[in-house]
Design a protein around this motif. Sequence first.
Motif, PDB file in Angstrom:
ATOM      1  N   THR A   7      -3.521   3.079  -1.817  1.00 42.92           N
ATOM      2  CA  THR A   7      -4.609   2.437  -1.083  1.00 42.92           C
ATOM      3  C   THR A   7      -4.178   1.565   0.096  1.00 42.92           C
ATOM      4  O   THR A   7      -5.021   1.060   0.827  1.00 42.92           O
ATOM      5  CB  THR A   7      -5.465   1.577  -2.035  1.00 42.92           C
ATOM      6  OG1 THR A   7      -4.706   0.425  -2.449  1.00 42.92           O
ATOM      7  CG2 THR A   7      -5.896   2.371  -3.253  1.00 42.92           C
ATOM      8  N   TRP A  27      -2.621   5.451   2.595  1.00 47.34           N
ATOM      9  CA  TRP A  27      -3.255   4.776   3.718  1.00 47.34           C
ATOM     10  C   TRP A  27      -2.173   4.079   4.543  1.00 47.34           C
ATOM     11  O   TRP A  27      -1.373   3.315   4.008  1.00 47.34           O
ATOM     12  CB  TRP A  27      -4.272   3.763   3.207  1.00 47.34           C
ATOM     13  CG  TRP A  27      -4.921   2.928   4.269  1.00 47.34           C
ATOM     14  CD1 TRP A  27      -4.698   1.614   4.534  1.00 47.34           C
ATOM     15  CD2 TRP A  27      -5.918   3.355   5.210  1.00 47.34           C
ATOM     16  NE1 TRP A  27      -5.483   1.189   5.566  1.00 47.34           N
ATOM     17  CE2 TRP A  27      -6.247   2.241   6.009  1.00 47.34           C
ATOM     18  CE3 TRP A  27      -6.560   4.573   5.452  1.00 47.34           C
ATOM     19  CZ2 TRP A  27      -7.192   2.306   7.031  1.00 47.34           C
ATOM     20  CZ3 TRP A  27      -7.497   4.637   6.470  1.00 47.34           C
ATOM     21  CH2 TRP A  27      -7.807   3.517   7.236  1.00 47.34           C
ATOM     22  N   SER A  32      -6.596  -3.452   5.911  1.00 54.13           N
ATOM     23  CA  SER A  32      -6.956  -2.914   4.598  1.00 54.13           C
ATOM     24  C   SER A  32      -7.931  -1.752   4.762  1.00 54.13           C
ATOM     25  O   SER A  32      -8.761  -1.743   5.672  1.00 54.13           O
ATOM     26  CB  SER A  32      -7.589  -4.004   3.730  1.00 54.13           C
ATOM     27  OG  SER A  32      -6.676  -5.033   3.456  1.00 54.13           O
ATOM     28  N   ARG A  35     -14.046   0.242   2.326  1.00 51.50           N
ATOM     29  CA  ARG A  35     -14.533   0.699   1.022  1.00 51.50           C
ATOM     30  C   ARG A  35     -14.986   2.155   1.050  1.00 51.50           C
ATOM     31  O   ARG A  35     -14.629   2.928   0.154  1.00 51.50           O
ATOM     32  CB  ARG A  35     -15.680  -0.204   0.563  1.00 51.50           C
ATOM     33  CG  ARG A  35     -16.247   0.132  -0.817  1.00 51.50           C
ATOM     34  CD  ARG A  35     -15.247  -0.169  -1.903  1.00 51.50           C
ATOM     35  NE  ARG A  35     -15.813   0.061  -3.234  1.00 51.50           N
ATOM     36  CZ  ARG A  35     -15.154  -0.125  -4.379  1.00 51.50           C
ATOM     37  NH1 ARG A  35     -13.904  -0.535  -4.355  1.00 51.50           N
ATOM     38  NH2 ARG A  35     -15.730   0.094  -5.544  1.00 51.50           N
ATOM     39  N   LEU A  38     -12.075   4.429   1.264  1.00 45.92           N
ATOM     40  CA  LEU A  38     -11.346   4.443  -0.002  1.00 45.92           C
ATOM     41  C   LEU A  38     -12.038   5.348  -1.016  1.00 45.92           C
ATOM     42  O   LEU A  38     -11.387   6.173  -1.679  1.00 45.92           O
ATOM     43  CB  LEU A  38     -11.242   3.023  -0.554  1.00 45.92           C
ATOM     44  CG  LEU A  38     -10.601   2.863  -1.928  1.00 45.92           C
ATOM     45  CD1 LEU A  38      -9.170   3.379  -1.926  1.00 45.92           C
ATOM     46  CD2 LEU A  38     -10.643   1.403  -2.367  1.00 45.92           C
ATOM     47  N   ARG A  41     -11.393   8.945  -0.132  1.00 45.63           N
ATOM     48  CA  ARG A  41     -10.001   9.384  -0.305  1.00 45.63           C
ATOM     49  C   ARG A  41      -9.617   9.591  -1.768  1.00 45.63           C
ATOM     50  O   ARG A  41      -8.782  10.441  -2.076  1.00 45.63           O
ATOM     51  CB  ARG A  41      -9.039   8.381   0.337  1.00 45.63           C
ATOM     52  CG  ARG A  41      -8.930   8.516   1.833  1.00 45.63           C
ATOM     53  CD  ARG A  41      -7.886   7.560   2.390  1.00 45.63           C
ATOM     54  NE  ARG A  41      -7.731   7.737   3.810  1.00 45.63           N
ATOM     55  CZ  ARG A  41      -6.632   8.177   4.424  1.00 45.63           C
ATOM     56  NH1 ARG A  41      -5.567   8.489   3.704  1.00 45.63           N
ATOM     57  NH2 ARG A  41      -6.574   8.303   5.730  1.00 45.63           N
ATOM     58  N   VAL A  42     -10.164   8.772  -2.675  1.00 42.71           N
ATOM     59  CA  VAL A  42      -9.735   8.885  -4.076  1.00 42.71           C
ATOM     60  C   VAL A  42     -10.317  10.109  -4.774  1.00 42.71           C
ATOM     61  O   VAL A  42      -9.873  10.454  -5.879  1.00 42.71           O
ATOM     62  CB  VAL A  42     -10.089   7.616  -4.886  1.00 42.71           C
ATOM     63  CG1 VAL A  42      -9.366   6.405  -4.327  1.00 42.71           C
ATOM     64  CG2 VAL A  42     -11.594   7.397  -4.958  1.00 42.71           C
ATOM     65  N   VAL A  48      -3.995   6.608  -8.815  1.00 46.74           N
ATOM     66  CA  VAL A  48      -4.261   5.706  -7.696  1.00 46.74           C
ATOM     67  C   VAL A  48      -3.278   4.545  -7.781  1.00 46.74           C
ATOM     68  O   VAL A  48      -3.187   3.873  -8.816  1.00 46.74           O
ATOM     69  CB  VAL A  48      -5.713   5.165  -7.731  1.00 46.74           C
ATOM     70  CG1 VAL A  48      -5.901   4.078  -6.667  1.00 46.74           C
ATOM     71  CG2 VAL A  48      -6.711   6.302  -7.524  1.00 46.74           C
ATOM     72  N   SER A  50      -2.802   1.070  -6.361  1.00 42.72           N
ATOM     73  CA  SER A  50      -3.709   0.131  -5.697  1.00 42.72           C
ATOM     74  C   SER A  50      -3.014  -1.172  -5.321  1.00 42.72           C
ATOM     75  O   SER A  50      -2.105  -1.631  -6.016  1.00 42.72           O
ATOM     76  CB  SER A  50      -4.900  -0.181  -6.610  1.00 42.72           C
ATOM     77  OG  SER A  50      -4.459  -0.722  -7.841  1.00 42.72           O
ATOM     78  N   GLU A  54      -7.804  -4.213  -2.998  1.00 40.06           N
ATOM     79  CA  GLU A  54      -8.803  -3.200  -3.300  1.00 40.06           C
ATOM     80  C   GLU A  54      -9.432  -3.432  -4.678  1.00 40.06           C
ATOM     81  O   GLU A  54      -8.727  -3.689  -5.651  1.00 40.06           O
ATOM     82  CB  GLU A  54      -8.193  -1.795  -3.261  1.00 40.06           C
ATOM     83  CG  GLU A  54      -8.116  -1.200  -1.870  1.00 40.06           C
ATOM     84  CD  GLU A  54      -7.134  -1.939  -0.975  1.00 40.06           C
ATOM     85  OE1 GLU A  54      -7.609  -2.621  -0.041  1.00 40.06           O
ATOM     86  OE2 GLU A  54      -5.926  -1.845  -1.213  1.00 40.06           O
TER      87      GLU A  54
END
Length: 319
Positions: A7, A27, A32, A35, A38, A41-42, A48, A50, A54
């Motif tokens: 992330t 990323w 950052s 949302r 994110l 992308r997941v 993940v 993180s 996040e």
Amino acid sequence: MGKVVVTGRIPEAALETLRAEHEVDAWAGSESIGREELLARVAGADAVVSLLTERVDGELLDAAGPQLKVVSNVAVGYDNIDVPACTERGVTATNTPGVLTEATADIAFGLILMATRRLGEGERLIRSGQAWKWGMFFLLGSGLQGKTLGIVGMGGIGQATARRARAFGMDVVYQSRSEIAPGVAAELGARRVELDELLAVSDVVSVHCPYGPATHHLIGAEQLAAMKGTAYLVNTARGPIVDEAALAAALRDGVIAGAGLDVFEKEPQVHPELLDLENVALVPHLGSATVETRTAMAVLAAENSLAVLRDEQPPTPIG
């Protein structure tokens, strides 16, 4: 080969560890990840990795899908992760304890020195270009030898901070959910007390407990008023453990002598009243900020993910 979503930016050594076995979507932005980006992308991720910036909650877990096996937090704290939501969905959650202990204890003790010896004030004075002259009463601070350090939360980082305090000739008391091992207590000369007594007897209070509902604003106006007027508060754990508004008022009104903060309630925001005060040292969440530590954290998070994807026990699961 599975899909691992990272992330935020992490050291290349950790990315290489992950790429050796899986496809990696990392990323790379300097800011950052947003949302919505994110959540997109997941989708389809098996793991993940993180960052603490996040929020990993039910929404994100569902966006990833039922194949998600593990969330590896690159931090020892995990208040950004909804662990029950992970458990409910059969997702393993991990963190990175141990590897950042010494670096964070260094920052804690650095802040103790900054606050008690008024180092931030001195540097600001020099940089401002104001005239100054050495004198017997110029920027007098407070020595540590023979003073008492009170540690709130005596886990690994708390114990490492206590070792530094002992090297400076300080006595140590601590408040924790459980007693530390007798041998460690003897080594540190540490005595377990209740929070009320710790606040009353300590010359410096250093916060190292985990953050959760039970520790939200653990240190507020009442607790600050219970401290010595000559005492200092240092927080390198999580910002919301300390009521920032109450701390600003206590510092402004001379309820305590000073403070040092590495973490804040609403990062990256800092309570505006704190910014106007000279008797508080403020640094931007640097507790684990060494090349060696951040690399070790990221590699451990990668190893946690790889272990779960191999159907093995991860090195550092949460809980």
